[in-house]
Design a protein around this motif. Structure first.
Motif, PDB file in Angstrom:
ATOM      1  N   PHE A 128      68.830  -0.350  17.422  1.00 24.67           N
ATOM      2  CA  PHE A 128      69.243   0.949  16.902  1.00 24.67           C
ATOM      3  C   PHE A 128      70.206   0.774  15.726  1.00 24.67           C
ATOM      4  O   PHE A 128      70.130   1.487  14.729  1.00 24.67           O
ATOM      5  N   GLY A 129      71.100  -0.189  15.841  1.00 26.29           N
ATOM      6  CA  GLY A 129      72.064  -0.429  14.768  1.00 26.29           C
ATOM      7  C   GLY A 129      71.400  -0.830  13.463  1.00 26.29           C
ATOM      8  O   GLY A 129      71.793  -0.367  12.382  1.00 26.29           O
ATOM      9  N   GLN A 130      70.391  -1.691  13.526  1.00 23.83           N
ATOM     10  CA  GLN A 130      69.673  -2.096  12.308  1.00 23.83           C
ATOM     11  C   GLN A 130      68.993  -0.896  11.662  1.00 23.83           C
ATOM     12  O   GLN A 130      68.978  -0.753  10.435  1.00 23.83           O
ATOM     13  N   ARG A 140      72.117   4.404   6.520  1.00 24.17           N
ATOM     14  CA  ARG A 140      73.468   4.556   5.985  1.00 24.17           C
ATOM     15  C   ARG A 140      73.703   3.742   4.714  1.00 24.17           C
ATOM     16  O   ARG A 140      74.537   4.104   3.882  1.00 24.17           O
ATOM     17  N   SER A 141      72.975   2.667   4.552  1.00 22.96           N
ATOM     18  CA  SER A 141      73.146   1.818   3.370  1.00 22.96           C
ATOM     19  C   SER A 141      72.384   2.360   2.161  1.00 22.96           C
ATOM     20  O   SER A 141      72.439   1.772   1.077  1.00 22.96           O
ATOM     21  N   ALA A 195      78.924  -8.583  10.846  1.00 24.55           N
ATOM     22  CA  ALA A 195      80.124  -7.812  11.176  1.00 24.55           C
ATOM     23  C   ALA A 195      80.299  -6.635  10.224  1.00 24.55           C
ATOM     24  O   ALA A 195      80.668  -5.528  10.637  1.00 24.55           O
ATOM     25  N   GLU A 196      80.018  -6.842   8.946  1.00 24.55           N
ATOM     26  CA  GLU A 196      80.143  -5.775   7.953  1.00 24.55           C
ATOM     27  C   GLU A 196      79.133  -4.670   8.216  1.00 24.55           C
ATOM     28  O   GLU A 196      79.444  -3.472   8.097  1.00 24.55           O
ATOM     29  N   VAL A 242      78.025   1.183  10.988  1.00 25.37           N
ATOM     30  CA  VAL A 242      77.307   2.002  11.967  1.00 25.37           C
ATOM     31  C   VAL A 242      78.032   2.080  13.306  1.00 25.37           C
ATOM     32  O   VAL A 242      77.472   2.553  14.294  1.00 25.37           O
ATOM     33  N   ALA A 243      79.285   1.653  13.345  1.00 25.08           N
ATOM     34  CA  ALA A 243      80.016   1.558  14.613  1.00 25.08           C
ATOM     35  C   ALA A 243      80.081   2.898  15.342  1.00 25.08           C
ATOM     36  O   ALA A 243      79.944   2.956  16.576  1.00 25.08           O
ATOM     37  N   ASP A 244      80.279   3.980  14.597  1.00 22.18           N
ATOM     38  CA  ASP A 244      80.399   5.290  15.259  1.00 22.18           C
ATOM     39  C   ASP A 244      79.109   5.678  15.961  1.00 22.18           C
ATOM     40  O   ASP A 244      79.133   6.276  17.041  1.00 22.18           O
TER      41      ASP A 244
END
Length: 378
Positions: free
Chosen positions: A283-285, A291-292, A310-311, A316-318
């Motif tokens: 999901f993060g990818q 977002r990018s 990490a960057e 996408v941490a939220d």
């Protein structure tokens, strides 16, 4: 008693599959979720990315034809890409064949981008980042600013294709007013000529506004006495602000004497927490591709995807922190907390996984655990 659950689908295209596969999967999901007791099936509008939901009115018509009782609608039509007349005529056409089942959800697309560009030019001071907090079991992360994304060259290129040359998106309130007038049969041009949309005028559609903050969409929905959808799955850091703004602005209408609030959430359910985390691991990818500024990529395969740096995780941490992932009881507990905190009248869930079978199972397990009519727990 639990509030109703509904479905928001993007018709996602997974790695190794096609738009045709995605559309067939959407129809299959709609038929299953209808039988499992979900209240609505909504389609998001996205363009030039790896989703097949670029023509929501067409897809809504196909879904309505393939189902019999579930309400079907848009979440949301991006009004910057359409005229009020084209929206009313399209949804009026579907309603004429499937009356009383169509939801017309509207979003501010074009105006939001114009505001982001203006903000970027004025170079405002950076916002103070507040820490992530948890309120009554609900994660409230720092607000994510979409200004960089909305002003990216790729988004600009998409908008240039989706609008006629020289066109600008009118104010959202003006668009909503024209849509309401066309539906009611009271529309007149600036020089006083009455126009009647056929089909469209008198269509039995429910009008909804969608928003990610406490700004114009939430305030307008409240002022007009319309139902409102707060997009926790898109902007979890500003959802409470949106909810409070809507309730504060609310004025009773004939259809809605009280506020009617729906809150969205990203959900992946499996038999165990471990398996659910595996299915949701890319999901993060996928969110990072959005977002990018590159646009949603084909949904990555958990077995072959490259881990985020990490960057990339920071960007996408939220969204990762606020995705509802786990076994049925785990997810029900967290969704119930979101409902209690917002006092939502309904929750709408969106679930994206690489395999369609996993997405079906996610909705089925949640329906059973939530106690929907179609699949009540034993």
């Amino acid at each position: 008693m639990s509030v109703p659950l509904s479905v928001l689908d993007l018709s996602p295209i997974s790695e190794g599959s096609t738009a045709r596969d995605a559309l067939r999967n959407t129809l299959d999901l709609a038929q299953h979720t209808e039988s499992w007791g979900y209240k609505r099936f909504w389609i998001a509008e996205h363009h030039f990315v790896a989703t097949a939901s670029s023509a929501p009115a067409v897809l809504i018509g196909l879904i309505a034809a393939a189902t019999s009782s579930i309400r079907v609608g848009s979440a949301a039509v991006q009004v910057g890409h359409h005229t009020p007349a084209s929206i009313v005529e399209s949804f009026g056409t579907v309603d004429a064949l499937y009356p009383g089942r169509i939801d017309l959800g509207l979003g501010r697309s074009g105006q939001r981008r114009a505001e982001a560009l203006a903000a970027k030019k004025s170079a405002p001071p950076p916002e103070t980042t507040r820490p992530t907090e948890t309120r009554e079991g609900v994660v409230i992360p720092p607000a994510f600013s979409p200004a960089g994304l909305l002003s990216s060259s790729r988004v600009a290129a998409a908008y240039s294709v989706l609008q006629q040359p020289g066109a600008t998106a009118p104010d959202f309130a003006v668009v909503v007013d024209e849509i309401r007038s066309l539906l009611a049969g009271t529309y007149e041009t600036a020089d006083g000529v009455p126009l009647t949309a056929a089909p469209g005028t008198g269509a039995d559609v429910d009008l909804w506004l969608f928003g990610s903050s406490g700004g114009q969409s939430a305030q307008l929905a409240g002022a007009l006495g319309l139902p409102f959808v707060a997009n926790y799955h898109v902007s979890p850091g500003t959802t409470i602000e949106a909810v409070e703004s809507y309730r504060k602005a609310f004025r009773p209408s004939a259809a809605y004497p009280q506020p009617y609030l729906v809150v969205s959430a990203d959900v992946v359910v499996a038999d165990t927490d471990t398996e659910a985390r595996r299915r949701a691991s890319t999901f993060g990818q996928w969110v990072h591709s959005i977002r990018s500024g590159h646009g949603a990529v084909a949904y990555p395969n958990p077995d072959t995807a490259t881990p985020l740096t990490a960057e990339q995780k920071h960007l996408v941490a939220d969204r990762l922190d606020t995705q509802f992932v786990g076994a049925p009881d785990t997810v029900v507990e967290r969704l119930s907390a979101l409902q209690r905190l917002t006092a939502a009248d309904e929750l709408v869930i969106t679930s994206v996984t690489h395999r369609h079978e996993d997405r079906l199972e996610s909705h089925r397990l949640l329906a059973r655990a939530w106690g929907l009519d179609g699949l009540r727990a034993d």
